[in-house]
Design an enzyme around this catalytic site. Structure first.
Site, PDB file in Angstrom:
ATOM      1  N   ASP A   1      -9.398   4.126   0.415  1.00  0.00           N
ATOM      2  CA  ASP A   1      -8.039   4.328  -0.118  1.00  0.00           C
ATOM      3  C   ASP A   1      -7.146   4.829   1.007  1.00  0.00           C
ATOM      4  O   ASP A   1      -7.470   5.803   1.680  1.00  0.00           O
ATOM      5  CB  ASP A   1      -8.105   5.342  -1.264  1.00  0.00           C
TER       6      ASP A   1
ATOM      7  N   ASP B   1      -3.443  -0.435  -2.044  1.00  0.00           N
ATOM      8  CA  ASP B   1      -3.988   0.297  -0.886  1.00  0.00           C
ATOM      9  C   ASP B   1      -5.423   0.763  -1.094  1.00  0.00           C
ATOM     10  O   ASP B   1      -5.888   1.666  -0.410  1.00  0.00           O
ATOM     11  CB  ASP B   1      -3.101   1.505  -0.552  1.00  0.00           C
ATOM     12  N   GLU B   2      -6.114   0.155  -2.033  1.00  0.00           N
ATOM     13  CA  GLU B   2      -7.428   0.678  -2.399  1.00  0.00           C
ATOM     14  C   GLU B   2      -8.391  -0.476  -2.692  1.00  0.00           C
ATOM     15  O   GLU B   2      -8.016  -1.443  -3.354  1.00  0.00           O
ATOM     16  CB  GLU B   2      -7.235   1.514  -3.665  1.00  0.00           C
TER      17      GLU B   2
HETATM   18  P1  TTP Z   1      -2.012   5.932  -4.101  1.00  0.00           P
HETATM   19  O1  TTP Z   1      -3.207   5.495  -3.344  1.00  0.00           O
HETATM   20  O2  TTP Z   1      -2.189   6.478  -5.472  1.00  0.00           O
HETATM   21  O3  TTP Z   1      -1.226   7.037  -3.277  1.00  0.00           O
HETATM   22  P2  TTP Z   1      -0.987   7.189  -1.717  1.00  0.00           P
HETATM   23  O4  TTP Z   1      -1.719   6.155  -0.936  1.00  0.00           O
HETATM   24  O5  TTP Z   1       0.475   7.221  -1.485  1.00  0.00           O
HETATM   25  O6  TTP Z   1      -1.563   8.620  -1.416  1.00  0.00           O
HETATM   26  P3  TTP Z   1      -3.091   9.087  -1.360  1.00  0.00           P
HETATM   27  O7  TTP Z   1      -3.303   9.582   0.028  1.00  0.00           O
HETATM   28  O8  TTP Z   1      -3.181  10.168  -2.367  1.00  0.00           O
HETATM   29  O9  TTP Z   1      -3.935   7.907  -1.693  1.00  0.00           O
HETATM   30  O10 TTP Z   1      -0.993   4.742  -4.219  1.00  0.00           O
HETATM   31  C1  TTP Z   1      -0.797   3.786  -3.181  1.00  0.00           C
HETATM   32  C2  TTP Z   1       0.643   3.367  -3.090  1.00  0.00           C
HETATM   33  O11 TTP Z   1       1.079   2.826  -4.322  1.00  0.00           O
HETATM   34  C3  TTP Z   1       1.568   4.536  -2.796  1.00  0.00           C
HETATM   35  O12 TTP Z   1       1.713   4.783  -1.397  1.00  0.00           O
HETATM   36  C4  TTP Z   1       2.851   4.095  -3.443  1.00  0.00           C
HETATM   37  C5  TTP Z   1       2.436   3.198  -4.587  1.00  0.00           C
HETATM   38  N1  TTP Z   1       2.548   3.905  -5.873  1.00  0.00           N
HETATM   39  C6  TTP Z   1       3.690   3.683  -6.666  1.00  0.00           C
HETATM   40  O13 TTP Z   1       4.561   2.899  -6.323  1.00  0.00           O
HETATM   41  N2  TTP Z   1       3.799   4.392  -7.843  1.00  0.00           N
HETATM   42  C7  TTP Z   1       2.869   5.300  -8.273  1.00  0.00           C
HETATM   43  O14 TTP Z   1       3.022   5.920  -9.342  1.00  0.00           O
HETATM   44  C8  TTP Z   1       1.704   5.511  -7.438  1.00  0.00           C
HETATM   45  C9  TTP Z   1       0.636   6.478  -7.865  1.00  0.00           C
HETATM   46  C10 TTP Z   1       1.588   4.788  -6.269  1.00  0.00           C
HETATM   47 MG    MG Z   2      -3.752   5.779  -1.341  1.00  0.00          MG
END
Ligand code: TTP
Ligand code: MG
Length: 389
Positions: free
Chosen positions: A2, A97-98
């Protein structure tokens, strides 16, 4: 795997003025600005995804607010998953992103699962200038839990040594699939940690949560329901065939040029076959001519094969039946079918069937490919590797 603060990290990467600062990426949502994500610097102020930009400004007035560029994020996402595929063909993206990576078949080529995770992190950092967090575990639920345990740039391994300790402390709200509502309901039942779930009767959970209760029961133990048709089962469904085709830049009847493409496709399908721990008994050649007519030829072999030299020999036998003086070729394709899969627990057996030079060379090549990408090295057209030399 992730990515860390994905959208915000890309903005920081591309604009040095944002680095090390509280960055908040917003998006217009029915006339209201919503935070898509915030850099880790901004999270210290309580800013998080899905909150209104208005609220984020109140919490973090010094925050640097940026409009999202989704095209850029989605391009980065594709490149990242491509990097993941250089470690295993079994990459299952679950969001932008995962992704889950099933590395069962790649393990023989690396020192350990941890080594794969480290190399993946390094490769993403080197090629994308972005960081990610990785969880290594025997199933998806635990891998996801592990990936979130030490963010950002985390690498957490869950195995039988630390499983109980982790489940003991894990708040139910941190188990993937358990939302706020379910977490609250569980707390009312006196269930606060994953460990608490397992102290409860499976039937009680089913009574309160219906079908999901069964899921919960297994999640509590860090397991997946054995008979469930979850993502894992769907992804693990055995392929019936493996194929690949190339449309040529220009129609051609140049034998050398066509052979070069055939060897390229042979390398690709054989590598994919081996990564699935499989062998094939049937080889098919598909040819599209410049008048767009298609010809397919196939051959069932006396024994299962998985190496380039075996497949290429059969493909050439089929290919040589075409009279290139009469036709120009526009597309070439190879399909491997009648597949047999080695038992995953006996994955090495497939490669030990033939303890010979072909096998050893192929294993070495796969190791290089797993490390540097599939295209880095190919078995050549003129290679005359046999068991005898
Ligand atoms: P995430 O992997 O949930 O968050 P992140 O990568 O920003 O942070 P983390 O280090 O905790 O993993 O989500 C990936 C991307 O998806 C995030 O950068 C932006 C987008 N996203 C949205 O647009 N809306 C949302 O509610 C969430 C949770 C994520
Ligand atoms: Mg993330």
């Amino acid at each position: 795997m992730d990515m860390d603060a994905f959208f915000a990290s890309i903005e920081q990467r591309d604009n040095p003025e944002l680095r090390g600062k509280p960055v908040i990426v917003g998006r217009e949502n029915s006339n209201r600005g919503i935070v898509t994500t915030a850099s880790y610097e901004a999270r210290k102020y309580g800013v998080h995804s899905a909150m209104s930009v208005f609220q984020a400004r109140k919490l973090c007035p010094q925050g640097l607010f940026v409009d999202g560029n989704y095209h850029k994020y989605s391009e980065a996402s594709k490149k990242i998953f491509k990097i993941c595929r250089t470690f295993t063909p079994k990459v299952y993206p679950i969001s932008i992103d995962e992704a889950y990576l099933d590395i069962t078949g790649s393990l023989p080529y690396f020192k350990s699962a941890k080594e794969i995770a480290l190399q993946l992190q390094q490769k993403i950092e080197k090629e994308m200038h972005l960081t990610c967090s990785i969880g290594v575990a025997p199933n998806k639920t635990l891998a996801k839990i592990a990936s979130e345990m030490d963010k950002p740039t985390g690498l957490t391994i869950i195995n039988s040594d630390n499983l109980d300790e982790i489940l003991n402390k894990l708040p139910v709200g941190d188990i993937p699939g358990i939302g706020q509502k379910t977490a609250k309901k569980l707390k009312n039942l006196g269930i606060f940690t994953a460990q608490d779930i397992t102290n409860k009767d499976e039937n009680l959970l089913v009574k309160h949560f219906g079908k999901f209760g069964k899921h919960l029961y297994y999640m509590g133990k860090g397991e997946e329901i054995p008979t469930s048709t979850t993502l894992r089962d769907r992804h693990n469904r055995k392929a019936k065939s493996i194929s690949n085709e190339i449309t040529l830049h220009h129609s051609s009847s140049d034998k050398t040029y066509l052979q070069q493409h055939l060897i390229k496709i042979t390398n690709k399908v054989c590598y994919r076959l081996r990564m699935k721990n499989a062998t094939a008994k049937k080889v098919s050649l598909k040819i599209k001519f410049s008048d767009l007519t298609i010809k397919t030829m196939d051959k069932t072999l006396p024994e299962h094969v998985c190496y380039e030299s075996d497949v290429y020999r059969e493909i050439m036998e089929l290919f040589n039946r075409i009279d290139l003086n009469k036709f120009k070729i526009r597309l070439l394709g190879i399909k491997l079918s009648s597949l047999e899969f080695a038992d995953e627990t006996k994955q090495l057996d497939l490669f030990s069937q033939k303890n010979n030079k072909v096998k050893r060379i192929s294993t070495a090549l796969d190791k290089i490919r797993n490390k540097y990408g599939r295209k880095i090295i190919n078995v050549g057209k003129n290679s005359k590797i046999t068991d005898d030399n």
